[in-house]
Write a protein that holds these residues in place. Structure first.
Motif, PDB file in Angstrom:
ATOM      1  N   ALA A  99      -9.055 -12.195  -3.538  1.00  0.00           N
ATOM      2  CA  ALA A  99     -10.241 -13.023  -3.330  1.00  0.00           C
ATOM      3  C   ALA A  99     -11.192 -12.387  -2.323  1.00  0.00           C
ATOM      4  N   THR A 100     -10.658 -11.651  -1.351  1.00  0.00           N
ATOM      5  CA  THR A 100     -11.488 -11.066  -0.308  1.00  0.00           C
ATOM      6  C   THR A 100     -11.922  -9.634  -0.602  1.00  0.00           C
ATOM      7  N   GLY A 101     -11.524  -9.065  -1.724  1.00  0.00           N
ATOM      8  CA  GLY A 101     -11.875  -7.694  -2.088  1.00  0.00           C
ATOM      9  C   GLY A 101     -10.767  -7.062  -2.900  1.00  0.00           C
ATOM     10  N   THR A 102     -10.519  -5.786  -2.659  1.00  0.00           N
ATOM     11  CA  THR A 102      -9.457  -5.069  -3.355  1.00  0.00           C
ATOM     12  C   THR A 102      -8.474  -4.526  -2.318  1.00  0.00           C
ATOM     13  N   HIS A 103      -7.201  -4.841  -2.515  1.00  0.00           N
ATOM     14  CA  HIS A 103      -6.131  -4.383  -1.635  1.00  0.00           C
ATOM     15  C   HIS A 103      -5.757  -2.972  -2.075  1.00  0.00           C
ATOM     16  N   LEU A 104      -5.804  -2.015  -1.132  1.00  0.00           N
ATOM     17  CA  LEU A 104      -5.443  -0.631  -1.410  1.00  0.00           C
ATOM     18  C   LEU A 104      -4.121  -0.307  -0.723  1.00  0.00           C
ATOM     19  N   ASN A 119       4.293   8.152  10.303  1.00  0.00           N
ATOM     20  CA  ASN A 119       3.529   8.524  11.483  1.00  0.00           C
ATOM     21  C   ASN A 119       2.262   9.322  11.188  1.00  0.00           C
ATOM     22  N   ALA A 120       1.659   9.141  10.035  1.00  0.00           N
ATOM     23  CA  ALA A 120       0.448   9.877   9.674  1.00  0.00           C
ATOM     24  C   ALA A 120      -0.792   9.037   9.987  1.00  0.00           C
ATOM     25  N   LYS A 121      -1.911   9.713  10.106  1.00  0.00           N
ATOM     26  CA  LYS A 121      -3.197   9.028  10.228  1.00  0.00           C
ATOM     27  C   LYS A 121      -3.832   9.097   8.844  1.00  0.00           C
ATOM     28  N   VAL A 122      -3.990   7.946   8.203  1.00  0.00           N
ATOM     29  CA  VAL A 122      -4.469   7.909   6.824  1.00  0.00           C
ATOM     30  C   VAL A 122      -5.816   7.193   6.764  1.00  0.00           C
ATOM     31  N   GLN A 134     -18.133   4.649   2.371  1.00  0.00           N
ATOM     32  CA  GLN A 134     -17.532   3.818   3.404  1.00  0.00           C
ATOM     33  C   GLN A 134     -16.156   4.399   3.720  1.00  0.00           C
ATOM     34  N   THR A 135     -15.858   4.545   5.013  1.00  0.00           N
ATOM     35  CA  THR A 135     -14.562   5.076   5.441  1.00  0.00           C
ATOM     36  C   THR A 135     -13.689   3.934   5.947  1.00  0.00           C
ATOM     37  N   LEU A 136     -12.463   3.899   5.461  1.00  0.00           N
ATOM     38  CA  LEU A 136     -11.509   2.855   5.828  1.00  0.00           C
ATOM     39  C   LEU A 136     -10.289   3.494   6.483  1.00  0.00           C
ATOM     40  N   ALA A 137      -9.813   2.901   7.561  1.00  0.00           N
ATOM     41  CA  ALA A 137      -8.576   3.352   8.199  1.00  0.00           C
ATOM     42  C   ALA A 137      -7.428   2.501   7.654  1.00  0.00           C
ATOM     43  N   LEU A 138      -6.394   3.147   7.153  1.00  0.00           N
ATOM     44  CA  LEU A 138      -5.246   2.429   6.611  1.00  0.00           C
ATOM     45  C   LEU A 138      -4.167   2.316   7.678  1.00  0.00           C
ATOM     46  N   LYS A 139      -3.531   1.171   7.739  1.00  0.00           N
ATOM     47  CA  LYS A 139      -2.457   0.905   8.698  1.00  0.00           C
ATOM     48  C   LYS A 139      -1.120   0.977   7.983  1.00  0.00           C
ATOM     49  N   TYR A 140      -0.096   1.450   8.709  1.00  0.00           N
ATOM     50  CA  TYR A 140       1.231   1.563   8.111  1.00  0.00           C
ATOM     51  C   TYR A 140       1.923   0.207   8.088  1.00  0.00           C
ATOM     52  N   ASP A 141       2.443  -0.157   6.927  1.00  0.00           N
ATOM     53  CA  ASP A 141       3.214  -1.386   6.736  1.00  0.00           C
ATOM     54  C   ASP A 141       4.687  -0.966   6.672  1.00  0.00           C
ATOM     55  N   ALA A 142       5.408  -1.185   7.761  1.00  0.00           N
ATOM     56  CA  ALA A 142       6.801  -0.737   7.848  1.00  0.00           C
ATOM     57  C   ALA A 142       7.693  -1.425   6.817  1.00  0.00           C
ATOM     58  N   ASP A 143       7.423  -2.700   6.514  1.00  0.00           N
ATOM     59  CA  ASP A 143       8.239  -3.418   5.521  1.00  0.00           C
ATOM     60  C   ASP A 143       8.070  -2.816   4.128  1.00  0.00           C
ATOM     61  N   GLY A 144       6.830  -2.518   3.758  1.00  0.00           N
ATOM     62  CA  GLY A 144       6.555  -1.961   2.431  1.00  0.00           C
ATOM     63  C   GLY A 144       6.625  -0.451   2.376  1.00  0.00           C
ATOM     64  N   LYS A 145       6.752   0.191   3.545  1.00  0.00           N
ATOM     65  CA  LYS A 145       6.834   1.644   3.654  1.00  0.00           C
ATOM     66  C   LYS A 145       5.632   2.329   3.002  1.00  0.00           C
ATOM     67  N   HIS A 146       4.435   1.793   3.298  1.00  0.00           N
ATOM     68  CA  HIS A 146       3.207   2.369   2.769  1.00  0.00           C
ATOM     69  C   HIS A 146       2.046   2.045   3.716  1.00  0.00           C
ATOM     70  N   TYR A 147       0.908   2.645   3.454  1.00  0.00           N
ATOM     71  CA  TYR A 147      -0.308   2.399   4.220  1.00  0.00           C
ATOM     72  C   TYR A 147      -1.182   1.440   3.414  1.00  0.00           C
ATOM     73  N   ALA A 148      -1.882   0.519   4.118  1.00  0.00           N
ATOM     74  CA  ALA A 148      -2.629  -0.505   3.393  1.00  0.00           C
ATOM     75  C   ALA A 148      -3.911  -0.875   4.120  1.00  0.00           C
ATOM     76  N   VAL A 149      -4.880  -1.358   3.326  1.00  0.00           N
ATOM     77  CA  VAL A 149      -6.136  -1.899   3.835  1.00  0.00           C
ATOM     78  C   VAL A 149      -6.746  -2.743   2.724  1.00  0.00           C
ATOM     79  N   VAL A 150      -7.552  -3.721   3.119  1.00  0.00           N
ATOM     80  CA  VAL A 150      -8.308  -4.497   2.136  1.00  0.00           C
ATOM     81  C   VAL A 150      -9.730  -3.969   2.140  1.00  0.00           C
ATOM     82  N   PHE A 151     -10.183  -3.532   0.979  1.00  0.00           N
ATOM     83  CA  PHE A 151     -11.549  -3.038   0.797  1.00  0.00           C
ATOM     84  C   PHE A 151     -12.408  -4.246   0.450  1.00  0.00           C
TER      85      PHE A 151
END
Length: 180
Positions: A99-104, A119-122, A134-151
């Motif tokens: 609803a708020t955009g696209t989850h990446l 431990n990467a900067k993504v 547009q540049t987005l900084a992704l944060k690491y989600d330890a539970d899902g073992k991936h990097y995520a952001v909402v666009f």
């Protein structure tokens, strides 16, 4: 007269051979162009570390743009998104409309067993349909073992994305596209 007829037949055979070589060469060029266009149309993936091995979106992904299913060396490890194999690294983009955009979600993994790299900067550089970026900084989600952001953009169109991961000074890039 016999020599003249023989020469005429030789000339006809040479023209026929020349025509056949031109046709064969043209078909070969068309084949190479088709292979090259297929590779380029699958998001022009690149990396500063190594060249990617596979780079097509998986058609089972909700964000797939109507292209063929990706073939990777590790299909059981896929999360159903677009995959770039770049040297020892596996990058995978999974998108989901919200609803708020696209989850990446970006899965950054290393090695044949696809160990997560926490431990990467993504970052993701997204090109909007109007050409702006547009540049987005992704944060690491330890539970899902991936990097995520909402666009947050909801406008319809095609969104090319360049994902850059800085892994202890080593840069790895992957290029993807999703449709909104």
């Amino acid at each position: 007269m016999i020599v003249f007829n023989s020469c005429q037949q030789g000339v006809k055979q040479m023209k026929s051979l020349k025509s056949n070589l031109i046709v064969l060469g043209s078909v070969g060029l068309l084949f190479l162009a088709a292979c090259n266009n297929d590779a380029n149309s699958s998001n022009s993936n690149s990396t500063t570390a190594n060249s990617p091995v596979a780079s097509q979106p998986n058609s089972s992904s909700p964000a797939a743009s109507g292209t063929t299913t990706a073939k990777t060396d590790h299909p059981k490890q896929s999360k159903g998104g677009q995959v770039v194999e770049s040297g020892p690294y596996h990058l995978e983009l999974v998108t989901e409309k919200e609803a708020t955009g696209t989850h990446l979600d970006v899965y950054l993994q290393k090695g044949d067993n696809h160990e997560p790299i926490p431990n990467a900067k993504v970052t993701a550089q997204v090109q909007l349909p109007n050409g702006k970026q547009q540049t987005l900084a992704l944060k690491y989600d330890a539970d899902g073992k991936h990097y995520a952001v909402v666009f947050p953009v909801k406008d319809a169109g095609s969104y090319p994305i360049k994902v850059t991961a800085d892994i202890n000074g080593e840069k790895v890039d992957g290029r993807f596209t999703f449709n909104q």
